[in-house]
Write an enzyme that holds these catalytic residues in place. Structure first.
Site, PDB file in Angstrom:
ATOM      1  CE1 TYR A 143      10.798  10.600 -16.830  1.00 51.64           C
ATOM      2  CE2 TYR A 143      11.102   8.227 -16.915  1.00 51.64           C
ATOM      3  CZ  TYR A 143      10.800   9.368 -16.209  1.00 51.64           C
ATOM      4  OH  TYR A 143      10.501   9.284 -14.881  1.00 51.64           O
ATOM      5  CE  LYS A 214       6.950   8.463 -15.362  1.00 49.43           C
ATOM      6  NZ  LYS A 214       8.118   7.701 -14.957  1.00 49.43           N
ATOM      7  CD  GLU A 285       7.611  10.087 -12.181  1.00 43.43           C
ATOM      8  OE1 GLU A 285       8.652   9.417 -12.337  1.00 43.43           O
ATOM      9  OE2 GLU A 285       6.469   9.614 -12.294  1.00 43.43           O
ATOM     10  CG  ASP A 286      11.337  11.281  -9.795  1.00 45.25           C
ATOM     11  OD1 ASP A 286      11.028  10.091  -9.647  1.00 45.25           O
ATOM     12  OD2 ASP A 286      12.093  11.662 -10.696  1.00 45.25           O
ATOM     13  CG  ASP A 308       5.543   6.077 -12.680  1.00 41.69           C
ATOM     14  OD1 ASP A 308       4.933   5.046 -13.031  1.00 41.69           O
ATOM     15  OD2 ASP A 308       6.653   6.392 -13.127  1.00 41.69           O
ATOM     16  CG  ASN A 464      16.045   4.444 -14.145  1.00 43.92           C
ATOM     17  OD1 ASN A 464      16.740   3.811 -14.914  1.00 43.92           O
ATOM     18  ND2 ASN A 464      14.740   4.267 -14.046  1.00 43.92           N
TER      19      ASN A 464
END
Length: 623
Positions: A143, A214, A285-286, A308, A464
């Site tokens: 990850y 993930k 996610e994202d 998330d 990140n």
């Protein structure tokens, strides 16, 4: 809703009592699952078994199994234990990884990813054994931060298909497509549309690497069964001009859908997966900020889902902020008094702000007055500077945190004031970075933090991947000295401050929270994932550290303890779901039985339902 203390870990004797049969133990119940102990029926033999990563054991097949499955002669004659297999793999890994020189912080990161991925392709059980046993070293490989590099290069790295792809070209077909997935039961889906991969922007279909990574953590940390997880990419095109022109790009080479067309694709996907798997949990996610909040509000009261980036990041940040209060020598109940400057107003930043405000409000009485009062503790700065009510075309999600003009004037600040100006004037207890702008916390900004009214200010450089961190721990400690608390989103090494002193770099990794939220939701059978369940997870993580640890500047535990952390977080989520009357039970454990469990029994129930990578006995049966 607080986490069980470290002292409440079950003793070996108590666990044994909990695992007794009902006939032999009148005061406790057994929650042990038998999936890993009974034989698995397979409908293939010979070379087909060796090519199936779900069932392949490689050289660990016993001679009895080799005869039963027609494998004799297809493998070297020496039967090896799984421990021997791992030793052999690790020797190979160390030998091969030195040949590469790439990766964000580990020069061999991408080489390690390739080697681990090849193991995943051929033997899932051994892959997860290696990952769990070396989680601190390999979590950054499977990850963040290495997964960002993987996604950027996914076209060239793609070998074996993993997960499912639903595209704009599949409209009208998704209800039938979902039945192409071979598993009759799926517990967890991680889905992305590739629009905002970490801090790297729109990577289109290559973002599938995020969902895969993930779910590897769901298996390793939460004990999700790897045969019941599904990574998903929803390909609605890309706005990345480089990918649109790349002849080797694997996705749709058309501009990204928007508006009602985009929503129609996501709606169809959600209806399809919940039709086939009504009890599945979907983690978004994202997704770009534009859609992250809208989709969360659209689905969260109807489906078992969460985002998330919004809720997981918020939970980890809240746990860190509560830990920072403890590290400053105060009780967590003093959290509503903290002054917090937030750099970044995207989905992650706004998610943290909303969660922190709700946490403060709960501590102040959980009423409307408390909720309104809590907003005054936050000063939000985006790319245009300080956000005030004078801002034109202000984002609706950021509006509740815009400073009133009179408030800003009293602090000597104006609309659009720079981050340095805001830090100088506000003198915050916490500087929280969720901007995805590497180096944003410049020396000048860090110098300004010297004026903080706190004796131990906290710096959270949470963006990140590594190159997007607002500052490094070396920069923070060298500028401000040892009396600070430092946390980041990506892993960094601790800083040697000399004279035996260490500057601790706490990684505020979502990995501490999301596996426990998913597992706790699954085992509670909750219909939705409530704010209370998310709050319980954050408070549990915050309470996990000992007083000695937090006073030493350690506010997040070691990743090496992730299975224990996740067990406790999941138990806290289950307990909260029961208290909110949301729990409907899981398998043989119905809601009525769940409500009878005390705290120790809930934790034992969670522990016994965590999958472990053990080779099952295989028995062949003709179709």
């Amino acid at each position: 809703m607080t986490c069980y203390s470290r002292q409440m870990r079950l003793s070996a004797s108590l666990i044994k009592r909990l695992k007794r049969t009902a006939a032999g133990a009148s005061t406790t119940r057994s929650f042990t699952t038998t999936e890993g102990h009974r034989p698995s029926i397979v409908h293939k033999r010979s070379i087909d078994i060796l090519h199936d990563p779900w069932y392949n054991k490689g050289t660990a097949f016993s001679m009895t199994e080799r005869d039963r499955l027609d494998l004799r002669g297809l493998l070297p004659p020496n039967v090896m234990s799984s421990v021997q297999q791992i030793e052999r793999f690790m020797v190979d890994l160390k030998r091969l990884e030195v040949n590469a020189r790439d990766g964000p912080s580990d020069p061999n990161a991408l080489a390690k990813w390739r080697i681990l991925n090849r193991l995943h392709d051929r033997n899932e059980t051994m892959y997860y054994k290696v990952l769990i046993a070396n989680i601190e070293e390999y979590a950054p490989i499977v990850y963040t931060p290495t997964v960002g590099l993987v996604c950027q290069n996914y076209g060239g790295l793609f070998r074996r298909p993993r997960g499912m792809y639903f595209s704009a070209a599949d409209r009208g077909e998704m209800m039938s497509m979902v039945y192409n997935w071979p598993a009759d039961q799926v517990d967890m889906i991680v889905v992305t549309d590739g629009s905002r991969i970490l801090g790297l922007g729109d990577l289109g279909v290559q973002g599938i690497g995020i969902a895969i990574g993930k779910l590897d953590l769901y298996v390793a940390a939460a004990g999700m069964n790897p045969q019941r997880v599904l990574p998903v990419m929803i390909d609605v095109g890309t706005s990345n001009e480089r990918l649109l022109k790349d002849p080797l790009y694997l996705g749709l080479q058309e501009h990204r859908l928007d508006g009602e067309e985009y929503l129609a694709v996501i709606d169809e996907f959600m209806e399809a997966v919940f039709t086939r798997w009504p009890h599945v949990i979907v983690q978004f996610e994202d997704f770009q900020s534009k859609w992250a909040f809208k989709l969360l509000q659209r689905y969260r009261n109807t489906y078992r889902m969460f985002n998330d980036d919004v809720q997981g990041t918020a939970g980890v940040a809240i746990a860190g902020l509560l830990g920072a209060v403890r590290a400053q020598g105060k009780p967590m109940i003093d959290f509503p008094k903290m002054k917090i400057v937030v750099a970044g107003a995207g989905s992650a930043g706004i998610g943290v702000l909303n969660a922190a405000r709700k946490t403060m409000a709960r501590m102040l009485g959980n009423n409307e007055t408390a909720f309104q009062s809590a907003r005054s503790q936050f000063w939000v700065v985006d790319a245009q500077g300080l956000i005030t009510e004078e801002r034109a075309h202000i984002d609706s999600e950021a509006l509740p945190f815009a400073r009133k003009v009179k408030e800003a004037d009293r602090q000597g600040l104006k609309e659009g004031a720079s981050l340095v100006e805001v830090v100088k004037q506000v003198k915050p207890d916490v500087l929280l970075g969720l901007s995805a702008v590497g180096g944003l916390f410049s020396k000048e900004v860090l110098e300004a933090l010297k004026g903080s009214t706190s004796t131990k200010p906290a710096i959270f450089a949470m963006s990140n991947p590594t190159k997007n961190a607002e500052c490094t721990p070396e920069e923070a400690f060298s500028t401000l000295g040892e009396n600070i608390i430092f946390a980041s989103g990506s892993p960094f090494q601790d800083v040697d401050l000399g004279n035996g002193h260490i500057g601790h770099c706490n990684q505020g990794n979502n990995m501490y929270i999301f596996p426990g939220i998913g597992l706790g939701t699954l085992l509670s059978g909750s219909r939705i994932i409530s704010d209370g369940m998310l709050q319980a997870a954050a408070e549990c993580l915050a309470a996990y550290m000992t007083e000695e640890e937090v006073h030493g500047g350690i506010i997040y535990p070691s990743i090496s303890r992730i299975r224990d952390i996740t067990k406790k977080v999941a138990a806290a989520v289950v307990k909260e779901a029961i208290e909110e009357d949301l729990a409907e039970g899981y398998r043989e454990m119905d809601a009525r039985e769940l409500r009878k469990l005390n705290q120790e029994e809930i934790e034992a129930y969670v522990h016994d339902n965590m999958w472990r990578p053990e080779y099952p006995t295989l028995v062949f049966k003709n179709d």
